[in-house]
Design an enzyme around this catalytic site. Structure first.
Site, PDB file in Angstrom:
ATOM      1  N   LEU A 350       0.805  -1.218   0.000  1.00  0.00           N
ATOM      2  CA  LEU A 350       0.000   0.000   0.000  1.00  0.00           C
ATOM      3  C   LEU A 350       0.835   1.264   0.000  1.00  0.00           C
ATOM      4  O   LEU A 350       0.432   2.284  -0.531  1.00  0.00           O
ATOM      5  CB  LEU A 350      -0.930   0.014   1.226  1.00  0.00           C
ATOM      6  CG  LEU A 350      -1.989  -1.094   1.275  1.00  0.00           C
ATOM      7  CD1 LEU A 350      -2.758  -1.010   2.585  1.00  0.00           C
ATOM      8  CD2 LEU A 350      -2.940  -0.980   0.092  1.00  0.00           C
ATOM      9  N   GLY A 353       4.682   4.372   5.393  1.00  0.00           N
ATOM     10  CA  GLY A 353       4.385   5.379   6.394  1.00  0.00           C
ATOM     11  C   GLY A 353       5.625   5.635   7.218  1.00  0.00           C
ATOM     12  O   GLY A 353       6.736   5.273   6.845  1.00  0.00           O
ATOM     13  N   PHE A 355       8.462   4.953   9.436  1.00  0.00           N
ATOM     14  CA  PHE A 355       9.246   3.835   9.959  1.00  0.00           C
ATOM     15  C   PHE A 355       8.886   2.469   9.388  1.00  0.00           C
ATOM     16  O   PHE A 355       9.320   1.473   9.926  1.00  0.00           O
ATOM     17  CB  PHE A 355       9.157   3.762  11.493  1.00  0.00           C
ATOM     18  CG  PHE A 355       9.411   5.065  12.168  1.00  0.00           C
ATOM     19  CD1 PHE A 355      10.636   5.693  12.056  1.00  0.00           C
ATOM     20  CD2 PHE A 355       8.410   5.693  12.885  1.00  0.00           C
ATOM     21  CE1 PHE A 355      10.866   6.906  12.675  1.00  0.00           C
ATOM     22  CE2 PHE A 355       8.638   6.907  13.500  1.00  0.00           C
ATOM     23  CZ  PHE A 355       9.872   7.517  13.396  1.00  0.00           C
ATOM     24  N   GLY A 356       8.105   2.353   8.343  1.00  0.00           N
ATOM     25  CA  GLY A 356       7.827   1.021   7.842  1.00  0.00           C
ATOM     26  C   GLY A 356       6.947   0.986   6.610  1.00  0.00           C
ATOM     27  O   GLY A 356       6.354   1.977   6.218  1.00  0.00           O
ATOM     28  N   GLU A 357       6.882  -0.221   6.006  1.00  0.00           N
ATOM     29  CA  GLU A 357       6.056  -0.453   4.831  1.00  0.00           C
ATOM     30  C   GLU A 357       4.702  -1.012   5.259  1.00  0.00           C
ATOM     31  O   GLU A 357       4.604  -1.760   6.231  1.00  0.00           O
ATOM     32  CB  GLU A 357       6.742  -1.433   3.883  1.00  0.00           C
ATOM     33  CG  GLU A 357       8.068  -0.918   3.333  1.00  0.00           C
ATOM     34  CD  GLU A 357       8.740  -1.939   2.432  1.00  0.00           C
ATOM     35  OE1 GLU A 357       8.419  -3.146   2.573  1.00  0.00           O
ATOM     36  OE2 GLU A 357       9.563  -1.535   1.599  1.00  0.00           O
ATOM     37  N   VAL A 358       3.657  -0.659   4.501  1.00  0.00           N
ATOM     38  CA  VAL A 358       2.294  -1.059   4.842  1.00  0.00           C
ATOM     39  C   VAL A 358       1.747  -1.972   3.747  1.00  0.00           C
ATOM     40  O   VAL A 358       1.898  -1.685   2.556  1.00  0.00           O
ATOM     41  CB  VAL A 358       1.377   0.169   5.014  1.00  0.00           C
ATOM     42  CG1 VAL A 358      -0.006  -0.269   5.491  1.00  0.00           C
ATOM     43  CG2 VAL A 358       1.989   1.152   6.006  1.00  0.00           C
ATOM     44  N   LYS A 372       1.665  -3.059   9.079  1.00  0.00           N
ATOM     45  CA  LYS A 372       2.915  -2.302   8.920  1.00  0.00           C
ATOM     46  C   LYS A 372       4.067  -3.103   9.500  1.00  0.00           C
ATOM     47  O   LYS A 372       3.998  -3.603  10.620  1.00  0.00           O
ATOM     48  CB  LYS A 372       2.838  -0.940   9.607  1.00  0.00           C
ATOM     49  CG  LYS A 372       4.172  -0.187   9.591  1.00  0.00           C
ATOM     50  CD  LYS A 372       4.072   1.200  10.203  1.00  0.00           C
ATOM     51  CE  LYS A 372       3.487   2.161   9.226  1.00  0.00           C
ATOM     52  NZ  LYS A 372       3.550   3.552   9.725  1.00  0.00           N
ATOM     53  N   ASP A 468       2.285  14.804  14.840  1.00  0.00           N
ATOM     54  CA  ASP A 468       2.520  14.788  13.382  1.00  0.00           C
ATOM     55  C   ASP A 468       1.189  14.862  12.632  1.00  0.00           C
ATOM     56  O   ASP A 468       0.893  14.043  11.769  1.00  0.00           O
ATOM     57  CB  ASP A 468       3.292  13.535  12.979  1.00  0.00           C
ATOM     58  CG  ASP A 468       3.957  13.690  11.608  1.00  0.00           C
ATOM     59  OD1 ASP A 468       4.180  14.839  11.179  1.00  0.00           O
ATOM     60  OD2 ASP A 468       4.243  12.661  10.977  1.00  0.00           O
TER      61      ASP A 468
END
Length: 674
Positions: A350, A353, A355-358, A372, A468
Site C-alpha cells: 500500500l 508510512g 518507519f515502515g512499509e504497509v 505495517k 505529526d
C-alpha cells in the site's frame, strides 16, 4: 579545507570546457566531459577519465546527452552552425556492433517515447516522417536496416523527422594524398572525427580518422532549409545512441560547437581521454569455466535446497518472551499475517508510512486489515514499544484509525490496524487523478479530526500528543469520514503532568516555532491542526517552492488575502462555487488563530470543536493581531536528525498508501534532539 579542494578541482578541470556567448553567436568546446553542463538520460553516463558513454554493454538500451540550456539561434538571420566532435564505436566482444550514434538538433530533450535499435533512440514507429517531430540528425549507423533503404552497415546519413535518411553514403573520407575517397570503418573502435557545417542553406558532413585533417571535400553535401523544420529558434543540441540485439560501447571524446560560420574554439587532441578496449575472454578461461560449471551448479542447487528447507522451517517463526504474556490477547500470529498478505507480496503493498512499509491483509471472516512492518532492536525499547502499542489499542474514537494488535519476530515488529479503503486525505487534495472532495465533505472531516484530537488531549485515560498532524496522516474510511492515524511520533503522559519528551519531532511546515525550546505539548498539536485546517480549505501544502514568492508560505498568504478583504481568494479553486462562504472563512480564520506564534494565544482543542460546530463564536481578532499570519519554519541541521526507536517512537500503520510517499514535494517526518 573544503574551499581549497573546490578551487583545486575547479582549476584542474577548467581546461575541459569553455563556453562563449554573445548577442550574435554561441560557441563552446568540450575537451573531455568533466563538467555538469550536459543533461544525461537513459544509459548515458560520464566516466571518471572524462569519456561520455552514451550506450552501455546491454541490449535494447538508449542514451542521450544534450546541452542543458537551449541555444538561441537568432531569428533575425538565417540559421547557421558548425560542429566538430570525436567519437568511438567499440563493439562488445562477440557482437557485430550496435545501432550507431547521432548528432541531434531538437526543440526538446524529452525522448521518453523514442525507441532503441534501428530508431536510434530519437524516433519511434508511430512518428516516423511526421513534420511535428521537428528533428534533425546526422547518423553514424553500423547496422543495415533494409526497411529504411540502407545499403550497408557502415554509413553516414542525414535524417529529417525520419530514420529514413534524405541522403546517405558509405563511411569514407577524401584523402588529399591519394586524391580519392578512402573507406573508414565506423566500428573499428578507433576515434573518428565528424564535422557538420550548415551555412547558406547548404549542409556539409565530413568524417576522418583522428590523425587526419578535415577533408577538403565533404562526404555529404545537400541544399536544404533547416529553418522550415523548426517552428522555433531555441533549440537543444546533443547526441543520442542506441543498441539492439547487437551491442557497442558508444563514446564521445570531445565536442566543439558554434553558431558562427567558423569554429571559434578548436578541439585540443592532447586533452582528449583514451578509449578503453574491452577484453575478450581467454579461451582457456572459457574452457575451465565450462568444466567447472556443472560442479558449481551442483553446489548452488544443494545450497538452494538447504536454504529452502531452512526458510520453510523458520518461515513462521516468532519471538515471544515471558514479559509479553500479559499482552497475549493483543497479539496476532505471524502465520496468519503472512497468509493474509500473501507473503507480503508486492501486489498487496500500500505504501510507506513513518518507519515502515504497509501491506493490505485479508483475514478470515472477510476482515481486511493494514499491516505495517517496523524494524526494531533492543529488548528494553521493545518492552516500552509494545506497552504503548497496547495502550494505543485502548483508545476508542470514531475518528481514529483503530489499532487491532501486533506481532513480533526477530528484528521486526508488525502492527495491525483497520483498512481504510479511500486512502489518505492528501491524495484527494493534491492528486489530480483522485476525485475532488466537496466542501461539505471537507468540513465534516475537519470537525471529525478536531473531535479526535480533543479526545486524545482531554478524554483519553492519558494525554496523547500526536505530534505529526497533517493531511497525509488522515485516512478516509468507506463513508469518507476522516480517521487520524500514523501515531509514529505519539507520546503519552498523565493528565496534569508534562510530556517527558527528549526529542522534537514533526514535519516541516507543521511544527510550532516553540517546539525545539519548550518541547511538545497539546498546544503544539493545536498549531499543527491549524496548518491542517488551512491545508484542507486551500488545497495547498504549507510550504511550496514552485509558486510565486508571496504564495510560498500558506499561513502568510492566507493572512495577506484577509488583509486585502479577499480571504476567499485563498480557497481551493477546485471547489468551484459549491461551498458555504461563512464556513470557509471560519476555517481559514480558525487556522490562523491556531497557528498564532504566541502559544498562549492559541485555543485548546475543546474550544476548536465548539468553534467548528458553531456553538461558540470566534474571538475578536484581525490579520493585524500580534502573532497572526507569521510563519517561522523550524529549521535544523541535517547532521542532528535522528530517528530513535529507544525513545519510544512507534507508528501505527496507515491503512492505505500515503501520498507523502508518492509526492516528492511532501515533507517527511523529522526528529532531532532538542
Amino acid at each position: 579545507m573544503s574551499k581549497g579542494l573546490f578551487l583545486i578541482w575547479l582549476i584542474s578541470s577548467f581546461h575541459l570546457i569553455s563556453f562563449s556567448t554573445s548577442s550574435k553567436d554561441t560557441s563552446f568546446v568540450f575537451n573531455g566531459f568533466g563538467q555538469s553542463n550536459l543533461a544525461l538520460d537513459g544509459s548515458a553516463t560520464l566516466l571518471p577519465n572524462g569519456l561520455l558513454q552514451l550506450a552501455k554493454d546491454s541490449q535494447h538500451q538508449m542514451g542521450h546527452a544534450f546541452i542543458k540550456k537551449p541555444i538561441d539561434f537568432s531569428s533575425s538571420k538565417p540559421l547557421s552552425f558548425s560542429t566538430h566532435f570525436v567519437c568511438a564505436l567499440v563493439p562488445k566482444p562477440g557482437f557485430e556492433g550496435g545501432h550507431g550514434i547521432t548528432f541531434v538538433i531538437s526543440p526538446t530533450v524529452d525522448f521518453t517515447r523514442a525507441q532503441p535499435t534501428r530508431y536510434m533512440g530519437i524516433f519511434n514507429a508511430s512518428t516516423n516522417g511526421s513534420p511535428s517531430s521537428h528533428l534533425f540528425a546526422v547518423e553514424l549507423d553500423t547496422v543495415r536496416n533494409p526497411d529504411f533503404r540502407e545499403t550497408n552497415n557502415n554509413h553516414i546519413g542525414i535524417d529529417v523527422n525520419n530514420p529514413i535518411s534524405v541522403e546517405s553514403a558509405p563511411a569514407s573520407y577524401f584523402s588529399k594524398t591519394a586524391q580519392k575517397n578512402v573507406s573508414i570503418n565506423l566500428s573499428s573502435g578507433k576515434p573518428i572525427q565528424v564535422w557538420v557545417d550548415y551555412h547558406g542553406n547548404v549542409l556539409n558532413v565530413s568524417v576522418a580518422p583522428l590523425e587526419a585533417e578535415k577533408p577538403s571535400l565533404p562526404l555529404l553535401s545537400r541544399s536544404m532549409n533547416l529553418s522550415e523544420i523548426f517552428s522555433r529558434r531555441r533549440l537543444f543540441v546533443g547526441f543520442a545512441a542506441a543498441t539492439g540485439t547487437s551491442i557497442s560501447y558508444h563514446y564521445l571524446l570531445g565536442w566543439s560547437f558554434s553558431t558562427n560560420r567558423e569554429l571559434s574554439q578548436l578541439l585540443d587532441f592532447s586533452k582528449l581521454p583514451q578509449v578503453p578496449r574491452p577484453r575478450a575472454e581467454h579461451k582457456k578461461v572459457q574452457f575451465a569455466l565450462i568444466i567447472a560449471l556443472p560442479v558449481i551448479l551442483a553446489i548452488v542447487v544443494m545450497a538452494v535446497l538447504a536454504g529452502v528447507y531452512y526458510h520453510r522451517k523458520k518461515k513462521y517463526a516468532e519471538v515471544s518472551e515471558p514479559w509479553e504474556k500479559k499482552y497475549g490477547t493483543h497479539r496476532f500470529s505471524y502465520k496468519s499475517l503472512y497468509i493474509a498478505t500473501k507473503g507480503f507480496h508486492k501486489d498487496r503493498f500500500l505504501g510507506r508510512g513513518g518507519f515502515g512499509e504497509v501491506y493490505r491483509g485479508d483475514l478470515p471472516l472477510n476482515k481486511t486489515v493494514a499491516v505495517k512492518r517496523v524494524s526494531h532492536d533492543g529488548e528494553q525499547g521493545m518492552k516500552q514499544f509494545v506497552a504503548e502499542v497496547v495502550s494505543m489499542k485502548s483508545l476508542k474514537h470514531r475518528n481514529l484509525v483503530p489499532l487491532l494488535g501486533y506481532c513480533r519476530r526477530k528484528g521486526e515488529l508488525l502492527l495491525v490496524s483497520e483498512y481504510m479503503p479511500n486512502g489518505s486525505l492528501d491524495q484527494h487534495l493534491f492528486d489530480d487523478q483522485s476525485p475532488v472532495l466537496s466542501w461539505s465533505q471537507r468540513f465534516v472531516i475537519l470537525k471529525g479530526i478536531a473531535s479526535a484530537l480533543f479526545y486524545l488531549h482531554t478524554e483519553a485515560e492519558q494525554v496523547v500528543l500526536h505530534r505529526d498532524i497533517k493531511a497525509s496522516n488522515v485516512m478516509l474510511d468507506a463513508e469518507l469520514n476522516g480517521r487520524l492515524g500514523d501515531f509514529g511520533m505519539a507520546r503519552f503522559h498523565d493528565h496534569g503532568g508534562n510530556a517527558a519528551t527528549t526529542a522534537a519531532v514533526g514535519t516541516v511546515g507543521y511544527m510550532a516555532p516553540e517546539l525545539i525550546t519548550m518541547g511538545a505539548s497539546t498546544i503544539t498539536d493545536v498549531y499543527a491542526f491549524g496548518v491542517f485546517l488551512l491545508e484542507v480549505a486551500c488545497g495547498r501544502k504549507p510550504v511550496e517552492f514552485g509558486v510565486q514568492v508571496e504564495k510560498r508560505f500558506l499561513i502568510k498568504w492566507v493572512c495577506e488575502c484577509w488583509k486585502k478583504d479577499s480571504l476567499l481568494d485563498a480557497k481551493d479553486p477546485r471547489l468551484g462555487e459549491e461551498f458555504v462562504p461563512e464556513e470557509v472563512e471560519l476555517v481559514m480564520k480558525l487556522g490562523l488563530l491556531c497557528t498564532n506564534i504566541v502559544p498562549e494565544s492559541r485555543p485548546a482543542m475543546g474550544q476548536v470543536v465548539l468553534y467548528l460546530s458553531g456553538n461558540l463564536p470566534l474571538p475578536d481578532f484581525s490579520p493585524y493581531t500580534l502573532g497572526i499570519g507569521s510563519f517561522t519554519p523550524v529549521v535544523v541541521d541535517a547532521a542532528s536528525l535522528t530517528v530513535s526507536f529507544t525513545s519510544r517512537n512507534w507508528s501505527a500503520p496507515s491503512a492505505s498508501s500515503s501520498s507523502a510517499n508518492n509526492s516528492k514535494d511532501h515533507e517527511q517526518p523529522l526528529e532531532f534532539k532538542s
